[in-house]
Design an enzyme around this catalytic site. Sequence first.
Site, PDB file in Angstrom:
ATOM      1  N   ARG A  21       1.952  23.272   4.545  1.00 41.26           N
ATOM      2  CA  ARG A  21       0.647  23.788   4.122  1.00 41.26           C
ATOM      3  C   ARG A  21      -0.363  23.893   5.257  1.00 41.26           C
ATOM      4  NH1 ARG A  21      -0.822  20.131  -0.837  1.00 41.26           N
ATOM      5  NH2 ARG A  21       0.916  18.868  -0.089  1.00 41.26           N
ATOM      6  N   LYS A  28       2.327  18.938  11.818  1.00 41.36           N
ATOM      7  CA  LYS A  28       1.119  18.385  11.173  1.00 41.36           C
ATOM      8  C   LYS A  28       0.561  17.140  11.866  1.00 41.36           C
ATOM      9  CE  LYS A  28       1.284  16.289   7.018  1.00 41.36           C
ATOM     10  NZ  LYS A  28       1.290  16.220   5.543  1.00 41.36           N
ATOM     11  N   ASN A 178      -0.457   5.116  -5.983  1.00 41.22           N
ATOM     12  CA  ASN A 178       0.219   4.564  -4.807  1.00 41.22           C
ATOM     13  C   ASN A 178      -0.322   5.279  -3.580  1.00 41.22           C
ATOM     14  OD1 ASN A 178       2.059   3.764  -2.819  1.00 41.22           O
ATOM     15  ND2 ASN A 178       3.618   5.238  -3.487  1.00 41.22           N
ATOM     16  N   ASN A 236      -3.017  17.433   4.264  1.00 39.34           N
ATOM     17  CA  ASN A 236      -1.951  18.382   3.932  1.00 39.34           C
ATOM     18  C   ASN A 236      -2.259  19.801   4.398  1.00 39.34           C
ATOM     19  OD1 ASN A 236      -0.125  16.610   2.474  1.00 39.34           O
ATOM     20  ND2 ASN A 236      -1.819  16.418   1.031  1.00 39.34           N
ATOM     21  N   ALA A 431     -33.807  31.640  54.553  1.00 38.98           N
ATOM     22  CA  ALA A 431     -33.501  32.345  53.313  1.00 38.98           C
ATOM     23  C   ALA A 431     -32.465  33.439  53.566  1.00 38.98           C
ATOM     24  CB  ALA A 431     -34.763  32.951  52.723  1.00 38.98           C
TER      25      ALA A 431
HETATM   26  C1  UD1 Z   1       4.340   9.976  -1.749  1.00 37.97           C
HETATM   27  C2  UD1 Z   1       4.715   8.857  -2.751  1.00 37.97           C
HETATM   28  C3  UD1 Z   1       3.638   8.780  -3.815  1.00 37.97           C
HETATM   29  C4  UD1 Z   1       2.300   8.524  -3.191  1.00 37.97           C
HETATM   30  C5  UD1 Z   1       1.986   9.590  -2.130  1.00 37.97           C
HETATM   31  C6  UD1 Z   1       0.746   9.227  -1.374  1.00 37.97           C
HETATM   32  C7  UD1 Z   1       7.131   8.675  -2.867  1.00 37.97           C
HETATM   33  C8  UD1 Z   1       8.351   9.068  -3.631  1.00 37.97           C
HETATM   34  N1  UD1 Z   1       5.990   9.153  -3.330  1.00 37.97           N
HETATM   35  O1  UD1 Z   1       4.365  11.185  -2.458  1.00 37.97           O
HETATM   36  O2  UD1 Z   1       3.939   7.724  -4.738  1.00 37.97           O
HETATM   37  O3  UD1 Z   1       1.281   8.514  -4.189  1.00 37.97           O
HETATM   38  O4  UD1 Z   1       3.060   9.692  -1.185  1.00 37.97           O
HETATM   39  O5  UD1 Z   1       0.404  10.245  -0.514  1.00 37.97           O
HETATM   40  O6  UD1 Z   1       7.221   7.931  -1.923  1.00 37.97           O
HETATM   41  N2  UD1 Z   1       8.600  11.895   4.536  1.00 37.97           N
HETATM   42  C9  UD1 Z   1       9.622  11.743   5.433  1.00 37.97           C
HETATM   43  N3  UD1 Z   1      10.885  12.045   5.038  1.00 37.97           N
HETATM   44  C10 UD1 Z   1      11.164  12.483   3.799  1.00 37.97           C
HETATM   45  C11 UD1 Z   1      10.104  12.633   2.880  1.00 37.97           C
HETATM   46  C12 UD1 Z   1       8.831  12.317   3.275  1.00 37.97           C
HETATM   47  O7  UD1 Z   1       9.408  11.348   6.571  1.00 37.97           O
HETATM   48  O8  UD1 Z   1      12.342  12.728   3.516  1.00 37.97           O
HETATM   49  C13 UD1 Z   1       7.231  11.572   4.967  1.00 37.97           C
HETATM   50  C14 UD1 Z   1       6.329  12.791   4.999  1.00 37.97           C
HETATM   51  O9  UD1 Z   1       6.303  13.373   6.279  1.00 37.97           O
HETATM   52  C15 UD1 Z   1       5.001  12.215   4.599  1.00 37.97           C
HETATM   53  C16 UD1 Z   1       5.327  11.015   3.751  1.00 37.97           C
HETATM   54  O10 UD1 Z   1       6.663  10.699   4.030  1.00 37.97           O
HETATM   55  O11 UD1 Z   1       4.282  11.752   5.711  1.00 37.97           O
HETATM   56  C17 UD1 Z   1       5.122  11.275   2.268  1.00 37.97           C
HETATM   57  O12 UD1 Z   1       5.957  12.298   1.837  1.00 37.97           O
HETATM   58  P1  UD1 Z   1       5.508  13.344   0.743  1.00 37.97           P
HETATM   59  O13 UD1 Z   1       6.654  14.227   0.467  1.00 37.97           O
HETATM   60  O14 UD1 Z   1       4.232  13.957   1.126  1.00 37.97           O
HETATM   61  O15 UD1 Z   1       5.312  12.374  -0.517  1.00 37.97           O
HETATM   62  P2  UD1 Z   1       4.399  12.641  -1.764  1.00 37.97           P
HETATM   63  O16 UD1 Z   1       5.084  13.534  -2.683  1.00 37.97           O
HETATM   64  O17 UD1 Z   1       3.035  12.989  -1.323  1.00 37.97           O
HETATM   65 CA    CA Z   2       1.854  13.853   0.645  1.00 33.62          CA
END
Ligand code: UD1
Ligand code: CA
Length: 488
Positions: A21, A28, A178, A236, A431
């Site tokens: 995004r 990012k 969370n 994001n 000058a």
């Molecule tokens: C996650 C949490 C959610 C919380 C929210 C807060 C989980 C399942 N959910 O959701 O409970 O309220 O964050 O912002 O944990 N990332 C990786 N590898 C992956 C997936 C994610 O490194 O395979 C990293 C992303 O770069 C990011 C972070 O983990 O920095 C969170 O991932 P994202 O997919 O944004 O989780 P949310 O759906 O926002």
């Molecule tokens: Ca997120």
Amino acid sequence: MSAGHSAGLTVIVLAAGGGTRMKSKTMKVLHPIAGRTMIEHVLAAAREMEPDRIVAVVGHQREQVSEHIRELGPDVVLAVQDEQLGTGHAVRVAMEAVGDTAGTVVVAYGDTPLLEGESLRAFAAEHEAAERAVSVLSGVVDNPFGYGRVLRNHEGDVEAIVEEKDATPAEREVCEINSGILAFDAEFLRSALPRIGNDNAKGEYYLTDTIGIAREDGLTVGAHTIEDVMQTEGVNDRAQLARLGAELNRRIVTRWMHDGVTVMDPATTWIDADVELSPDVTILPGTQLLGTTVVAEDAVIGPDTTLKDCEVGAGARVVRTHGELAVIGGEATVGPWSYLRPGTNLGAGGKIGAFVETKNATIGDGAKVPHLSYVGDADIGEGTNIGAGTIFANYDGVAKHHTKIGRHARTASNNTFVAPVEIGDGAATGAGTVVRRDVPPGALAVSSGPQRNLEGWAQAKRAGTRQARAAEEALGAGRDGEQDVAES
Ligand code: UD1
Ligand code: CA
């Protein structure tokens, strides 16, 4: 009783996600905010916990991100997550990279630039004191959309975290979310990770499933609510980047005001995280202090000034100036409308005035370049005054050359110093002088020839123009006057 981090502390920072995004070719977590990348802020907060190790999980554009993290700290362990299968999978990759650690594991995200070390420390301390298997740093928000919800039973104990997409309508009403920051007992975490499945709405391995697993195992689970939820807010898109950037700036500016800095207009003042200010510095509206700029006491900066990686001495005055990698001495004055390029070094009590550009130039104590000049690749001795409209011609089209001017010299207006050239102590110029040869100490250099007046030139060469008529009128009036006198 757990005694601090005696059993070891590991901080895992997740940064493998794509951040689509942002719509950016730059990953990012590498976007800057208050002069640091987002992940730099998070790693700084992690370091404040004095952990035994920090693990960063990289995936998307891992080359770019890994290189940056290595520059920030070669001790950070890099774990590569080839496919982003979810936060649970990411932490599994991190744990595999560190091997057999014991103690506490704190998980944070690389895109939360407002996160403070103190908050992490308090969270981990509570987690350890309560001897929990898992703790979640939760927050209560008005609009919980998109977050995992913290579900509690009738006793108020944390039962599970349910993700937005998997939640029932009733669960979606819960406003305790969370933050994404979790603390684990390492041993429990290692046992739980292989038990996380991906049978959910996103088909991902959710780290948050560890809460339910701990409950099933009969272990202690808890939440620690952070008042200042913005600290855990992730970026994001660019709109959030700007909003969190403005908030971080507001916090930095407020901190400096509490530390004795006068900021006339906080809304138009931008101060990067690594800037250092002293008490009784005054910052006027429209000023940006960036990078590693340091300003000593009683200096007044602004209005409308940008200083990046500059050093400003006590009592200096810098008005409407753009400066980068420049040193401004104590009690010196700069501006308005000055451009200080890298390598500028202005001595104590010196002056760089209006419409002056300087680069790689040392200007001694009390020396002055007051008006309309370019000073490049030069040394100007103490107490010397450079006349208005002087150009240090440092570039011959091929190479740059150096100009040296001694102490207490006085050079006149509209001079050109053709480098390499040297003007001695106490020397002077006339000058319009073009200095091509060295001027010995105490000498006066003049290069323009004697003035010649070609009389009647305008009337002859510009006949019929206003210029010629003006000349005729002026001369005619004089002749008539003489005639009047002669006739009377
Ligand atoms: C996650 C949490 C959610 C919380 C929210 C807060 C989980 C399942 N959910 O959701 O409970 O309220 O964050 O912002 O944990 N990332 C990786 N590898 C992956 C997936 C994610 O490194 O395979 C990293 C992303 O770069 C990011 C972070 O983990 O920095 C969170 O991932 P994202 O997919 O944004 O989780 P949310 O759906 O926002
Ligand atoms: Ca997120």
